[in-house]
Scaffold this motif. Structure first.
Motif, short mmCIF file in Angstrom:
data_model
loop_
_atom_site.label_atom_id
_atom_site.label_comp_id
_atom_site.label_asym_id
_atom_site.label_seq_id
_atom_site.Cartn_x
_atom_site.Cartn_y
_atom_site.Cartn_z
N GLY A 156 0.58 -1.19 0.10
CA GLY A 156 -0.13 0.08 -0.16
C GLY A 156 0.85 1.25 -0.12
N PRO A 157 1.81 1.62 0.91
CA PRO A 157 2.45 2.66 0.91
C PRO A 157 3.36 2.82 -0.38
CG PRO A 157 2.87 1.54 2.99
CD PRO A 157 2.03 0.42 2.07
N ILE A 158 3.82 1.73 -1.00
CA ILE A 158 4.44 2.02 -2.29
C ILE A 158 3.62 2.51 -3.34
CG2 ILE A 158 5.68 0.67 -4.03
CD1 ILE A 158 6.45 -1.40 -2.01
N LEU A 159 2.49 2.24 -3.29
CA LEU A 159 1.50 2.58 -4.33
C LEU A 159 1.14 4.26 -3.86
CD1 LEU A 159 -0.36 1.82 -6.88
CD2 LEU A 159 -2.05 1.72 -5.60
N GLY A 160 1.08 4.41 -2.75
CA GLY A 160 0.93 5.75 -2.35
C GLY A 160 1.89 6.62 -2.62
N SER A 161 3.20 6.15 -2.42
CA SER A 161 4.39 7.04 -2.82
C SER A 161 4.51 7.45 -4.20
CB SER A 161 5.47 6.30 -2.22
OG SER A 161 5.77 5.22 -3.04
N VAL A 162 4.03 6.65 -5.01
CA VAL A 162 4.07 6.84 -6.47
C VAL A 162 2.97 7.82 -6.99
CG1 VAL A 162 3.61 5.68 -8.73
CG2 VAL A 162 5.08 4.38 -7.07
N VAL A 288 8.20 3.18 4.81
CA VAL A 288 7.07 2.87 5.23
C VAL A 288 6.61 1.41 5.05
CG1 VAL A 288 4.49 3.15 6.17
CG2 VAL A 288 6.06 5.24 5.67
N SER A 289 6.66 1.09 3.70
CA SER A 289 6.56 -0.40 3.62
C SER A 289 7.42 -1.15 4.38
CB SER A 289 6.84 -0.44 2.14
OG SER A 289 5.85 0.17 1.26
N LEU A 290 8.53 -0.77 4.64
CA LEU A 290 9.50 -1.70 5.48
C LEU A 290 9.17 -1.99 6.81
CD1 LEU A 290 12.92 -0.26 4.48
CD2 LEU A 290 11.68 -2.48 3.49
N TYR A 291 8.22 -0.88 7.38
CA TYR A 291 7.54 -0.92 8.70
C TYR A 291 6.50 -2.03 8.51
CZ TYR A 291 4.56 1.08 12.35
OH TYR A 291 3.91 0.87 13.76
N TRP A 292 5.75 -2.11 7.70
CA TRP A 292 4.63 -3.01 7.66
C TRP A 292 5.26 -4.32 7.22
CZ3 TRP A 292 0.83 -1.57 10.13
CH2 TRP A 292 0.40 -0.37 10.15
N PHE A 293 6.30 -4.39 6.42
CA PHE A 293 6.92 -5.70 5.92
C PHE A 293 7.51 -6.24 7.21
CE2 PHE A 293 10.78 -7.98 4.85
CZ PHE A 293 10.30 -8.97 3.76
N GLY A 294 8.09 -5.68 8.03
CA GLY A 294 8.54 -6.25 9.44
C GLY A 294 7.42 -6.87 10.10
N GLY A 345 7.91 -2.38 13.55
CA GLY A 345 6.99 -2.92 13.00
C GLY A 345 7.02 -4.61 13.25
N LEU A 346 8.22 -4.96 13.46
CA LEU A 346 8.57 -6.36 13.69
C LEU A 346 7.97 -6.79 15.08
CD1 LEU A 346 10.14 -9.10 12.74
CD2 LEU A 346 12.32 -8.16 13.96
N CYS A 347 8.24 -5.90 15.99
CA CYS A 347 7.75 -6.19 17.38
C CYS A 347 6.16 -6.08 17.32
CB CYS A 347 8.10 -5.26 18.34
SG CYS A 347 9.84 -5.24 18.29
N ASN A 348 5.58 -5.28 16.42
CA ASN A 348 4.05 -5.12 16.47
C ASN A 348 3.39 -6.30 16.03
OD1 ASN A 348 3.87 -2.46 17.31
ND2 ASN A 348 3.94 -1.63 15.52
N SER A 349 3.97 -7.00 15.09
CA SER A 349 3.40 -8.36 14.44
C SER A 349 2.60 -9.18 15.01
CB SER A 349 4.48 -9.18 13.77
OG SER A 349 5.42 -9.64 14.62
N ILE A 350 3.03 -9.71 16.42
CA ILE A 350 2.15 -10.61 17.14
C ILE A 350 1.10 -10.24 18.13
CG2 ILE A 350 3.96 -12.37 16.61
CD1 ILE A 350 3.59 -11.19 20.38
N MET A 351 1.46 -8.98 18.34
CA MET A 351 0.53 -8.10 19.43
C MET A 351 -1.11 -8.42 19.35
SD MET A 351 2.50 -4.85 20.67
CE MET A 351 4.52 -4.62 20.40
#
Length: 440
Positions: A156-162, A288-294, A345-351
């Motif tokens: 999503g953020p990639i499309l938004g950035s474009v 931001v995509s890396l944040y969600w990728f994590g 984002g990596l830490c958020n994943s399982i919360m």
């Protein structure tokens, strides 16, 4: 082949199609992170006003969750999904007149309607996914669906950035370019709605009966494990959304602008978009995509770890790690500040799924009411970002990150209490793989 087994096979074959819904709403949810800095610039908003974007979006969870349950009880899962897709499509199409009028309030209305459709989809798709196959593999199916949801939030953020934050999009004198990615999303949603409409006959009496709810009741909050779980969901969603919403503006501050621009250029080159992503904002948005990728990677790791460790202890560890990462980002600059905030984002994943699973464990016949309360708590995504924005306006965006730090510490306390079995309710067992609703 018996009629029952043929029906079960027919229902199981729906699972891959339902997974597409998780991807669709994850994609639509995360693209909002690119909308915020665009509207902030075009309408000269302060941070509090910019966070009204997320307030309008997550307000829908609070307003629509209960009516969505009633709608689902009346229509069933598949027709309910068609209704959710139709509402979400309407919200996406409302971005066209909003862009033409150039009114901030019109954008907020479009976001609210789109989020209302997403809420209906979540109320329908999550329980349906758990029914499309054997009960003992329900957790596995939901984890797979959540992984696709995270894949959507990564793209999503990639499309938004474009289409929203690049120099080409910036050529518009106003926020008119904002509607373009939402028109693309609307096209996908229409295809899915038609598909589910033709598949509606596959829904059987078993799922029809389970789609009905008995309403929400505050009595269920007498279970302290659930009550504090509601608080934890509220602050978790608020913390995650606050960081995601502020990420582009944070990475374009003087303290991180140069390193974020260089790293964003490198990432843009990897996906062959270096000629398009040519503004500081668009380069930050692709990060931001890396944040969600994590979050996507963390869900796979967390699914494995939770087979052997107590969910409460894992939750506490991830929450403390998130608080530490945000604090390190606040106290540093350059590469350290960028890397630590993106790693949250990596830490958020399982919360979210872990809190959800712990909170409803042992509720038995009150599980639907408990799950409903937890869904309402997603409203934290509207409230906490507003608080973060207000603190940013009063101090600075960097100091405002103390708000999500406080949220993570609250979640860590909940993880400790449940990990030590100090709250009422059936203790969550080891291997309590997430079975919860996916937020994004």
């Amino acid at each position: 082949m018996s009629t029952a087994s043929a029906h079960n096979k027919s229902m199981t074959s729906l699972a891959p199609i339902v997974v597409m819904l998780f991807f669709a709403w994850g994609f639509a949810t995360s693209i909002v992170d690119a909308v915020i800095p665009k509207l902030k610039e075009q309408f000269a908003l302060n941070y509090t006003e910019a966070m009204l974007v997320q307030f309008a979006f997550f307000l829908a969870y609070f307003v629509v969750s209960v009516p969505a349950g009633a709608l689902l009880a009346r229509l069933g899962y598949l027709r309910g999904i068609v209704a959710g897709l139709s509402i979400m499509t309407l919200g996406c199409l409302l971005f066209v007149p909003a862009s033409s009028m150039g009114l901030f309030a019109a954008f907020l209305l479009a976001l609210f309607v789109m989020a209302g459709g997403i809420t209906v989809l979540q109320v329908a798709a999550n329980p349906l996914m758990s029914l499309l196959g054997r009960p003992e593999t329900a957790s596995s199916r939901l984890n797979l669906a959540q992984a696709f949801n995270s894949f959507g939030t990564t793209l999503g953020p990639i499309l938004g950035s474009v289409f929203i934050l690049s120099k080409a999009a910036d050529g518009d004198a106003s926020a008119r370019g904002v509607h373009v990615p939402f028109l693309m999303i609307a096209g996908l949603l229409i295809v899915l709605a038609v598909l589910f409409w033709f598949l509606r006959g596959r829904e059987g009496t078993a799922t029809d009966q389970q789609s009905g709810g008995s309403g929400l009741s505050l009595k269920v909050l007498r279970h302290s494990q659930l009550a504090l779980g509601v608080v934890s969901i509220f602050v978790y969603v608020g913390a995650e959304v606050s960081i995601g919403s502020a990420m582009v503006n944070y990475l374009t501050l003087d303290r991180t602008r140069d390193v974020a621009s260089d790293f964003g250029t490198w990432v843009a080159g990897l996906i062959h978009l270096h000629d398009v992503l040519n503004t500081p904002e668009s380069k930050a948005a692709v990060l931001v995509s890396l944040y969600w990728f994590g979050a996507m990677v963390g869900r796979f790791i967390g699914s494995f770890v939770l087979r052997f460790a107590r969910p409460g202890i894992v939750l506490m560890a991830c929450s403390l790690a998130a608080a530490l990462l945000v604090s390190l980002s606040m106290a540093s600059s350059g590469t350290m500040a960028m890397a630590t905030i993106l790693s949250v984002g990596l830490c958020n994943s399982i919360m979210f799924p872990t809190i959800f699973t712990i909170a409803i464990d042992g509720l038995e016949e009150e599980t639907p009411q408990g799950a409903g309360m937890l869904c309402l708590a997603i409203f934290g995504g509207a409230v906490v970002p507003m608080i973060t924005g207000k603190v940013a306006d009063m101090t600075s965006l960097v100091l405002a990150l103390i708000v999500p730090v406080a949220c993570y510490l609250i979640i860590a306390g909940y993880g400790l209490l449940t990990g030590l079995h100090l709250l009422s309710g059936k203790p969550a067992a080891k291997g309590g793989a997430p079975r919860a609703v996916s937020m994004h």
